[in-house]
Design an enzyme around this catalytic site. Structure first.
Site, short mmCIF file in Angstrom:
data_model
loop_
_atom_site.label_atom_id
_atom_site.label_comp_id
_atom_site.label_asym_id
_atom_site.label_seq_id
_atom_site.Cartn_x
_atom_site.Cartn_y
_atom_site.Cartn_z
N TYR A 1 1.00 -1.27 -0.02
CA TYR A 1 -0.10 -0.07 -0.15
C TYR A 1 0.98 1.17 -0.05
O TYR A 1 1.75 1.43 0.55
CB TYR A 1 -0.99 0.16 1.24
CG TYR A 1 -1.65 1.30 1.35
CD1 TYR A 1 -2.89 1.48 0.54
CD2 TYR A 1 -1.46 2.10 2.47
CE1 TYR A 1 -3.71 2.61 0.47
CE2 TYR A 1 -2.28 3.24 2.61
CZ TYR A 1 -3.54 3.42 1.67
OH TYR A 1 -4.14 4.64 1.62
N ASP B 1 9.52 2.83 -0.38
CA ASP B 1 8.49 3.63 0.21
C ASP B 1 8.86 3.27 1.80
O ASP B 1 8.20 2.29 2.23
CB ASP B 1 7.04 3.17 -0.22
CG ASP B 1 5.98 3.86 0.60
OD1 ASP B 1 6.22 4.61 1.67
OD2 ASP B 1 4.78 3.67 0.40
N LYS C 1 4.54 9.16 8.50
CA LYS C 1 4.33 8.57 9.96
C LYS C 1 5.24 9.12 10.79
O LYS C 1 5.39 10.28 11.48
CB LYS C 1 4.23 7.05 9.91
CG LYS C 1 3.03 6.93 8.87
CD LYS C 1 2.49 5.21 8.87
CE LYS C 1 1.35 5.15 8.39
NZ LYS C 1 1.14 4.42 7.19
C1 LIG Z 1 0.44 4.66 5.69
C2 LIG Z 1 1.31 4.58 4.46
C3 LIG Z 1 1.00 5.38 3.33
C4 LIG Z 1 0.16 6.35 3.13
O1 LIG Z 1 0.28 7.53 4.03
P1 LIG Z 1 -0.84 8.42 4.45
O2 LIG Z 1 -0.13 9.48 5.50
O3 LIG Z 1 -1.90 7.49 5.18
O4 LIG Z 1 -1.21 8.82 3.20
C5 LIG Z 1 1.83 5.08 2.15
N1 LIG Z 1 2.86 4.25 2.04
C6 LIG Z 1 2.85 3.29 3.16
C7 LIG Z 1 3.82 2.25 3.12
C8 LIG Z 1 2.17 3.56 4.45
O5 LIG Z 1 2.31 2.59 5.46
#
Ligand SMILES: *Cc1c(COP(=O)(O)O)cnc(C)c1O
Length: 431
Positions: free
Chosen positions: A145, A239, A267
């Site tokens: 994701y 990511d 995060k």
């Molecule tokens: C949480 C997450 C996202 C999205 O981040 P948001 O701040 O919720 O838009 C993208 N990539 C990874 C790996 C994530 O865990």
């Protein structure tokens, strides 16, 4: 456990907010029951509107590595707020934070931009990769994701290594047809994608997948992926929105010793405030407007309050030499404890951890990709989740999420959770 306030709050919220929530997983859809409405948090614990306490392994889905209402971050925010909330003009703090991220994470990132969410970070990194390479197609992995931008809300079509299909209504096929979907930890499926499309701009991956449950990539797979990207002239985007400053101070990139062309953070770097970043080699990043033609912007990007929370978080990370070893020893203690309690009840449980991240699957076999993850017993997970919640333990409300240890947790808390899990497993086997 009395949850009347949460029940009432949820009913009221549902009248005016779709599903009662501002992000779908919060609705407890896959485990059933009523989502707890949270009144406050302190350290390892959250407290719902009925006054029930829970030890929290969600930690706002990752950001709160120092737990709730951390005193150091709180005082940094109190100071920052006095000077105004936002200017839409540059501040010194933005440079401080970017330098901090790059200095701590150590890899080849030369320039970085701050945005407001992980979704924005990956969306912007994709645009940049497409502009840099002059190619339109991208490769992502089934089960990974990267936020909810159109290009990334795509799942495997009829099989892996094909052009994807929209995983949400509203995503045009004209967009999803540019996303190829490969199988995680399967280098042949990536090669097949490269052979299907000769027009691949980049591959985007969570090197420690945290959004299909917790599934680390194999080290050789990551190195082969790097080689394959170079072979086909595609950029590699790692990511680290979840794994950055969670798996270790250098994130997944540090653990795998593999270099990304572009990297995304989110995060933890915002310490609980809306903040994310994307960065990479200067020759790529300098294609961004105003230096280059690639447009990307944000009214609140680099917001001084969010940036202050980020600086306070990363300063504490830097100051605590053995932070990740300590968090990892708790993650290990917890997962091994859960596994052996499950084993005592003949319940197969697969567990894994890296740094402060951990996961467990009700599954007979080791999970290497999303197909494996989907074979997990989600019904068993739902029952376990419910029983733990009733005992004051707040695990993520889906089998396909990752758990997080925070600094205020200690061995006694973990042991208490394991004891409660043992009771839950015994109840499950007797039902
Ligand atoms: C949480 C997450 C996202 C999205 O981040 P948001 O701040 O919720 O838009 C993208 N990539 C990874 C790996 C994530 O865990």
């Amino acid at each position: 456990m009395e949850i009347l306030h949460s029940i009432n709050d949820f009913n009221e919220a549902k009248q005016v907010i779709p599903g009662g929530v501002n992000s779908p997983v919060r609705a407890f859809g896959s485990v059933g029951g009523t989502p707890r409405f949270i009144a406050r948090g302190k350290g390892a614990y959250i407290y719902d509107e009925d006054g029930n306490a829970y030890i929290d392994f969600v930690q706002s889905w990752g950001p709160l590595i120092f737990g709730h209402a951390d005193a150091f971050i709180e005082s940094a925010l109190n100071l920052a707020i006095k000077d105004g909330l936002s200017f839409g003009a540059p501040t010194e703090k933005e440079t401080t934070l970017v330098k901090q991220i790059m200095a701590l994470s150590h890899h080849a990132t030369e320039k970085m931009r701050l945005v407001n969410s992980g979704t924005e970070a990956t969306m912007s990194a994709l645009r940049l990769a497409r502009a840099y390479s002059g190619k339109d197609d991208i490769i992502k992995f089934d089960g990974c994701y990267h936020g909810h931008s159109d290009s990334l809300l795509v799942s495997a079509g009829s099989g892996c290594a094909t052009f994807g299909t929209p995983s949400s209504p509203g995503v045009p096929k004209d967009i999803s047809k540019h996303t190829l979907v490969a199988r995680y930890n399967d280098i042949d499926s990536v090669r097949a994608c490269f052979e299907t499309s000769k027009n691949v701009a980049c591959v985007i991956i969570e090197a420690l997948a945290g959004n299909m449950g917790f599934v680390p990539a194999d080290k050789t797979f990551m190195h082969n992926l790097r080689t394959l990207c170079d072979e086909y002239g595609a950029l590699l985007i790692i990511d680290e929105v979840m794994s950055g400053f969670r798996a270790g101070v250098q994130g997944a990139i540090g653990l795998y010793e593999v270099e990304a062309d572009l990297v995304t953070y989110g995060k933890v770097i915002g310490g609980g405030m809306p903040l994310a970043a994307f960065g990479g080699r200067a020759d790529i990043m300098d294609m961004l407007s105003p230096l280059g033609g690639v447009y990307q912007a944000g009214t609140l990007s680099g917001n001084p309050i969010a940036v202050s929370a980020g600086i306070a978080t990363l300063s504490q990370i830097k100051a605590k030499a053995h932070l990740y070893e300590q968090l990892e020893s708790l993650a290990k203690r917890l997962t091994q404890g859960l596994q052996s309690a499950a084993k005592d009840c003949q319940i197969p449980l697969q567990v894994d951890y890296r740094g402060s991240m951990f996961g467990f699957f009700f599954n007979e076999d080791v999970v290497k990709n999303f197909d494996d993850a989907k074979k997990s017993d989600t019904n068993m997970f739902a029952r376990f989740h419910q029983k733990m919640l009733e005992r004051g333990v707040y695990f993520a409300c889906s089998q396909f999420e990752t758990g997080f240890i925070c600094a205020p947790m200690d061995e006694a808390m973990i042991d208490e959770v394991i004891a409660k899990a043992a009771q839950a497993f015994i109840e499950i086997t007797h039902e």
